[in-house]
Design an enzyme around this catalytic site. Sequence first.
Site, short mmCIF file in Angstrom:
data_model
loop_
_atom_site.label_atom_id
_atom_site.label_comp_id
_atom_site.label_asym_id
_atom_site.label_seq_id
_atom_site.Cartn_x
_atom_site.Cartn_y
_atom_site.Cartn_z
N ARG A 162 19.76 -23.01 8.58
CA ARG A 162 20.93 -23.97 8.29
C ARG A 162 20.76 -24.53 6.83
O ARG A 162 19.66 -24.36 6.34
CB ARG A 162 21.11 -25.20 9.20
N HIS A 170 1.01 -1.28 0.00
CA HIS A 170 0.13 -0.25 0.04
C HIS A 170 1.05 1.08 0.06
O HIS A 170 1.95 1.33 0.59
CB HIS A 170 -0.61 -0.08 1.14
N GLY A 216 2.31 -24.19 7.20
CA GLY A 216 1.04 -23.86 7.50
C GLY A 216 1.29 -22.37 8.24
O GLY A 216 2.00 -22.28 9.04
N ALA A 226 6.40 -23.71 9.58
CA ALA A 226 5.18 -23.06 9.81
C ALA A 226 5.26 -21.89 10.42
O ALA A 226 6.02 -21.73 11.57
CB ALA A 226 4.36 -24.01 10.68
#
Length: 192
Positions: free
Chosen positions: A187, A119, A146, A164
């Site tokens: 790593r 934006h 996720g 995740a």
Amino acid sequence: MEQDLIKRVQAITNAGKLYYDYNEEIDLARDYSFKICRQYNDLVQHQNEYHYELLAGLFAHLGKNVRIEANFLTEFGFNLSVGDNVTILQDVSLIDCTFVTIGNNVVIGPHCGIYTANHAEDPKLRANHYCYERPIVIEDDVVIGGGSVIAPGVKIGAGSIVQAGSVVVKDLPANSFCLGDPCQAIRKLRED
């Protein structure tokens, strides 16, 4: 959606410059994509049917052996290229206001957000719905865990794993185990 409209919208959104996001043609393209995504998601959720032809007609490219779960959303679709053997799990939002390239053998976990949009920094322009875009590249053999967020202008190197819940705000090297907010390569997964 007609090709002339796609080209006109891409000329605005893919230029990397500030533009008015509620332009009439941009809204038409966005509404069309949302309609196709709703149809696709409804068929997955209520009939357990995966009608990839709906998405293939929307995307710039849709590879072979792709699985896209329910509650998938893409802003336009025509800026999105998805490679072969890709799995996109449920509740993924992919804001492709400019190019998003997803390579082969990629897994994107549930509840991920992939966003090309920035934006306007000037509050007056931002209040008037101005934004600009930066492309995203997810190379081959990447896993995105996720709940991760991929920010505008990011490239994730081939073979990497994004743990995740990570927030990716800068490029990540190939063959790396990456995590955090901001996400960092922790790593190497293997030597090149």
